[in-house]
Motif scaffolding. Structure first.
Motif, PDB file in Angstrom:
ATOM      1  N   ILE A  20       0.835  -1.200   0.000  1.00  0.00           N
ATOM      2  CA  ILE A  20       0.000   0.000   0.000  1.00  0.00           C
ATOM      3  C   ILE A  20       0.870   1.249   0.000  1.00  0.00           C
ATOM      4  O   ILE A  20       1.819   1.356   0.758  1.00  0.00           O
ATOM      5  CB  ILE A  20      -0.946   0.000   1.218  1.00  0.00           C
ATOM      6  N   THR A  21       0.514   2.187  -0.872  1.00  0.00           N
ATOM      7  CA  THR A  21       1.184   3.484  -0.934  1.00  0.00           C
ATOM      8  C   THR A  21       0.229   4.551  -0.432  1.00  0.00           C
ATOM      9  O   THR A  21      -0.874   4.696  -0.965  1.00  0.00           O
ATOM     10  CB  THR A  21       1.583   3.819  -2.391  1.00  0.00           C
ATOM     11  N   LEU A  22       0.630   5.271   0.608  1.00  0.00           N
ATOM     12  CA  LEU A  22      -0.179   6.382   1.100  1.00  0.00           C
ATOM     13  C   LEU A  22       0.192   7.630   0.322  1.00  0.00           C
ATOM     14  O   LEU A  22       1.368   7.939   0.154  1.00  0.00           O
ATOM     15  CB  LEU A  22       0.035   6.593   2.596  1.00  0.00           C
ATOM     16  N   THR A  23      -0.815   8.356  -0.156  1.00  0.00           N
ATOM     17  CA  THR A  23      -0.567   9.589  -0.909  1.00  0.00           C
ATOM     18  C   THR A  23      -0.850  10.834  -0.077  1.00  0.00           C
ATOM     19  O   THR A  23      -0.359  11.904  -0.400  1.00  0.00           O
ATOM     20  CB  THR A  23      -1.414   9.612  -2.194  1.00  0.00           C
ATOM     21  N   ASN A  24      -1.648  10.679   1.004  1.00  0.00           N
ATOM     22  CA  ASN A  24      -1.946  11.823   1.856  1.00  0.00           C
ATOM     23  C   ASN A  24      -2.410  11.339   3.233  1.00  0.00           C
ATOM     24  O   ASN A  24      -3.186  10.393   3.334  1.00  0.00           O
ATOM     25  CB  ASN A  24      -3.049  12.685   1.220  1.00  0.00           C
ATOM     26  N   ILE A  25      -1.918  12.002   4.266  1.00  0.00           N
ATOM     27  CA  ILE A  25      -2.390  11.789   5.627  1.00  0.00           C
ATOM     28  C   ILE A  25      -2.719  13.171   6.179  1.00  0.00           C
ATOM     29  O   ILE A  25      -1.878  14.064   6.159  1.00  0.00           O
ATOM     30  CB  ILE A  25      -1.320  11.119   6.520  1.00  0.00           C
ATOM     31  N   ASN A  26      -3.946  13.342   6.662  1.00  0.00           N
ATOM     32  CA  ASN A  26      -4.373  14.643   7.155  1.00  0.00           C
ATOM     33  C   ASN A  26      -4.958  14.494   8.556  1.00  0.00           C
ATOM     34  O   ASN A  26      -5.818  13.650   8.790  1.00  0.00           O
ATOM     35  CB  ASN A  26      -5.422  15.228   6.198  1.00  0.00           C
ATOM     36  N   PHE A  27      -4.466  15.314   9.481  1.00  0.00           N
ATOM     37  CA  PHE A  27      -5.035  15.406  10.819  1.00  0.00           C
ATOM     38  C   PHE A  27      -5.763  16.736  10.900  1.00  0.00           C
ATOM     39  O   PHE A  27      -5.201  17.769  10.579  1.00  0.00           O
ATOM     40  CB  PHE A  27      -3.935  15.361  11.886  1.00  0.00           C
ATOM     41  N   ASN A  28      -7.024  16.716  11.326  1.00  0.00           N
ATOM     42  CA  ASN A  28      -7.815  17.933  11.395  1.00  0.00           C
ATOM     43  C   ASN A  28      -8.300  18.118  12.826  1.00  0.00           C
ATOM     44  O   ASN A  28      -8.959  17.245  13.376  1.00  0.00           O
ATOM     45  CB  ASN A  28      -8.996  17.850  10.434  1.00  0.00           C
ATOM     46  N   ARG A  29      -7.984  19.257  13.387  1.00  0.00           N
ATOM     47  CA  ARG A  29      -8.287  19.512  14.793  1.00  0.00           C
ATOM     48  C   ARG A  29      -9.379  20.556  14.953  1.00  0.00           C
ATOM     49  O   ARG A  29      -9.277  21.469  15.748  1.00  0.00           O
ATOM     50  CB  ARG A  29      -7.006  19.952  15.485  1.00  0.00           C
ATOM     51  N   THR A  30     -10.450  20.429  14.216  1.00  0.00           N
ATOM     52  CA  THR A  30     -11.553  21.382  14.351  1.00  0.00           C
ATOM     53  C   THR A  30     -12.392  21.080  15.584  1.00  0.00           C
ATOM     54  O   THR A  30     -13.032  21.946  16.127  1.00  0.00           O
ATOM     55  CB  THR A  30     -12.468  21.375  13.112  1.00  0.00           C
ATOM     56  N   GLU A  31     -12.379  19.823  16.025  1.00  0.00           N
ATOM     57  CA  GLU A  31     -13.082  19.439  17.244  1.00  0.00           C
ATOM     58  C   GLU A  31     -12.092  19.485  18.401  1.00  0.00           C
ATOM     59  O   GLU A  31     -10.897  19.507  18.206  1.00  0.00           O
ATOM     60  CB  GLU A  31     -13.634  18.023  17.113  1.00  0.00           C
ATOM     61  N   ALA A  32     -12.591  19.454  19.604  1.00  0.00           N
ATOM     62  CA  ALA A  32     -11.718  19.473  20.781  1.00  0.00           C
ATOM     63  C   ALA A  32     -10.926  18.169  20.867  1.00  0.00           C
ATOM     64  O   ALA A  32     -11.457  17.097  20.646  1.00  0.00           O
ATOM     65  CB  ALA A  32     -12.543  19.659  22.046  1.00  0.00           C
ATOM     66  N   TYR A  33      -9.637  18.281  21.150  1.00  0.00           N
ATOM     67  CA  TYR A  33      -8.797  17.107  21.357  1.00  0.00           C
ATOM     68  C   TYR A  33      -9.363  16.309  22.507  1.00  0.00           C
ATOM     69  O   TYR A  33      -9.818  16.901  23.460  1.00  0.00           O
ATOM     70  CB  TYR A  33      -7.358  17.548  21.660  1.00  0.00           C
ATOM     71  N   PRO A  34      -9.478  14.999  22.521  1.00  0.00           N
ATOM     72  CA  PRO A  34      -8.771  14.050  21.662  1.00  0.00           C
ATOM     73  C   PRO A  34      -9.547  13.620  20.426  1.00  0.00           C
ATOM     74  O   PRO A  34      -9.251  12.593  19.847  1.00  0.00           O
ATOM     75  CB  PRO A  34      -8.543  12.866  22.586  1.00  0.00           C
ATOM     76  N   ASN A  35     -10.535  14.390  19.985  1.00  0.00           N
ATOM     77  CA  ASN A  35     -11.307  14.008  18.808  1.00  0.00           C
ATOM     78  C   ASN A  35     -10.743  14.574  17.514  1.00  0.00           C
ATOM     79  O   ASN A  35     -11.470  15.068  16.674  1.00  0.00           O
ATOM     80  CB  ASN A  35     -12.762  14.433  18.974  1.00  0.00           C
ATOM     81  N   THR A  36      -9.438  14.500  17.348  1.00  0.00           N
ATOM     82  CA  THR A  36      -8.797  14.941  16.125  1.00  0.00           C
ATOM     83  C   THR A  36      -9.160  13.970  15.008  1.00  0.00           C
ATOM     84  O   THR A  36      -8.991  12.762  15.146  1.00  0.00           O
ATOM     85  CB  THR A  36      -7.268  14.992  16.306  1.00  0.00           C
ATOM     86  N   SER A  37      -9.675  14.497  13.900  1.00  0.00           N
ATOM     87  CA  SER A  37     -10.064  13.618  12.802  1.00  0.00           C
ATOM     88  C   SER A  37      -8.848  13.256  11.954  1.00  0.00           C
ATOM     89  O   SER A  37      -7.846  13.973  11.908  1.00  0.00           O
ATOM     90  CB  SER A  37     -11.150  14.258  11.946  1.00  0.00           C
ATOM     91  N   LEU A  38      -8.966  12.130  11.296  1.00  0.00           N
ATOM     92  CA  LEU A  38      -7.892  11.560  10.488  1.00  0.00           C
ATOM     93  C   LEU A  38      -8.449  11.244   9.113  1.00  0.00           C
ATOM     94  O   LEU A  38      -9.554  10.720   8.986  1.00  0.00           O
ATOM     95  CB  LEU A  38      -7.403  10.267  11.159  1.00  0.00           C
ATOM     96  N   SER A  39      -7.683  11.576   8.082  1.00  0.00           N
ATOM     97  CA  SER A  39      -8.052  11.237   6.716  1.00  0.00           C
ATOM     98  C   SER A  39      -6.811  10.667   6.029  1.00  0.00           C
ATOM     99  O   SER A  39      -5.738  11.266   6.079  1.00  0.00           O
ATOM    100  CB  SER A  39      -8.543  12.480   5.987  1.00  0.00           C
ATOM    101  N   ILE A  40      -6.959   9.503   5.423  1.00  0.00           N
ATOM    102  CA  ILE A  40      -5.851   8.835   4.736  1.00  0.00           C
ATOM    103  C   ILE A  40      -6.292   8.525   3.316  1.00  0.00           C
ATOM    104  O   ILE A  40      -7.383   7.994   3.107  1.00  0.00           O
ATOM    105  CB  ILE A  40      -5.482   7.506   5.439  1.00  0.00           C
ATOM    106  N   THR A  41      -5.470   8.866   2.340  1.00  0.00           N
ATOM    107  CA  THR A  41      -5.714   8.435   0.966  1.00  0.00           C
ATOM    108  C   THR A  41      -4.486   7.678   0.486  1.00  0.00           C
ATOM    109  O   THR A  41      -3.372   7.917   0.942  1.00  0.00           O
ATOM    110  CB  THR A  41      -6.011   9.616   0.016  1.00  0.00           C
ATOM    111  N   GLY A  42      -4.725   6.754  -0.424  1.00  0.00           N
ATOM    112  CA  GLY A  42      -3.618   5.960  -0.934  1.00  0.00           C
ATOM    113  C   GLY A  42      -4.044   5.092  -2.085  1.00  0.00           C
ATOM    114  O   GLY A  42      -5.135   5.228  -2.632  1.00  0.00           O
ATOM    115  N   GLN A  43      -3.136   4.174  -2.452  1.00  0.00           N
ATOM    116  CA  GLN A  43      -3.370   3.236  -3.538  1.00  0.00           C
ATOM    117  C   GLN A  43      -2.894   1.862  -3.116  1.00  0.00           C
ATOM    118  O   GLN A  43      -1.927   1.738  -2.355  1.00  0.00           O
ATOM    119  CB  GLN A  43      -2.607   3.651  -4.792  1.00  0.00           C
ATOM    120  N   THR A  44      -3.565   0.846  -3.643  1.00  0.00           N
ATOM    121  CA  THR A  44      -3.177  -0.522  -3.349  1.00  0.00           C
ATOM    122  C   THR A  44      -3.411  -1.405  -4.573  1.00  0.00           C
ATOM    123  O   THR A  44      -4.397  -1.213  -5.287  1.00  0.00           O
ATOM    124  CB  THR A  44      -3.952  -1.088  -2.146  1.00  0.00           C
TER     125      THR A  44
END
Length: 86
Positions: A20-44
């Motif tokens: 698996i190749t990850l092309t993007n990892i994004n952490f978004n902290r719009t909510e109060a920690y520890p509810n940081t959102s995670l977004s991963i894109t990639g190819q397999t």
């Protein structure tokens, strides 16, 4: 408050299959920690490998609410996964 993202990134490197190749990892902290959102894109090249990766993310205590949000069946299958950090 500054968040240390090295732990979740280290966990990702431990569980990601080599194919698996990850092309993007994004952490978004719009909510109060520890509810940081995670977004991963990639190819397999293997849907089986993607399934293993998702299951490992779901079992890992550093992550929660892991969901496959997008998949396209092409030669190198692109995908998107969302979730949260714990």
């Amino acid at each position: 408050e500054k968040i240390d993202f090295s732990q979740p990134l280290t966990e990702l490197t431990k569980i990601i299959p080599k194919s698996i190749t990850l092309t993007n990892i994004n952490f978004n902290r719009t909510e109060a920690y520890p509810n940081t959102s995670l977004s991963i894109t990639g190819q397999t090249p293997s849907n089986l490998e993607l399934s293993v990766f998702i299951k490992e993310l779901q079992k890992n205590p550093k992550f929660s609410d892991i969901t496959l949000t997008n998949i396209s069946f092409e030669n190198q299958t692109p995908f998107s996964i969302t979730g949260k950090l714990r």
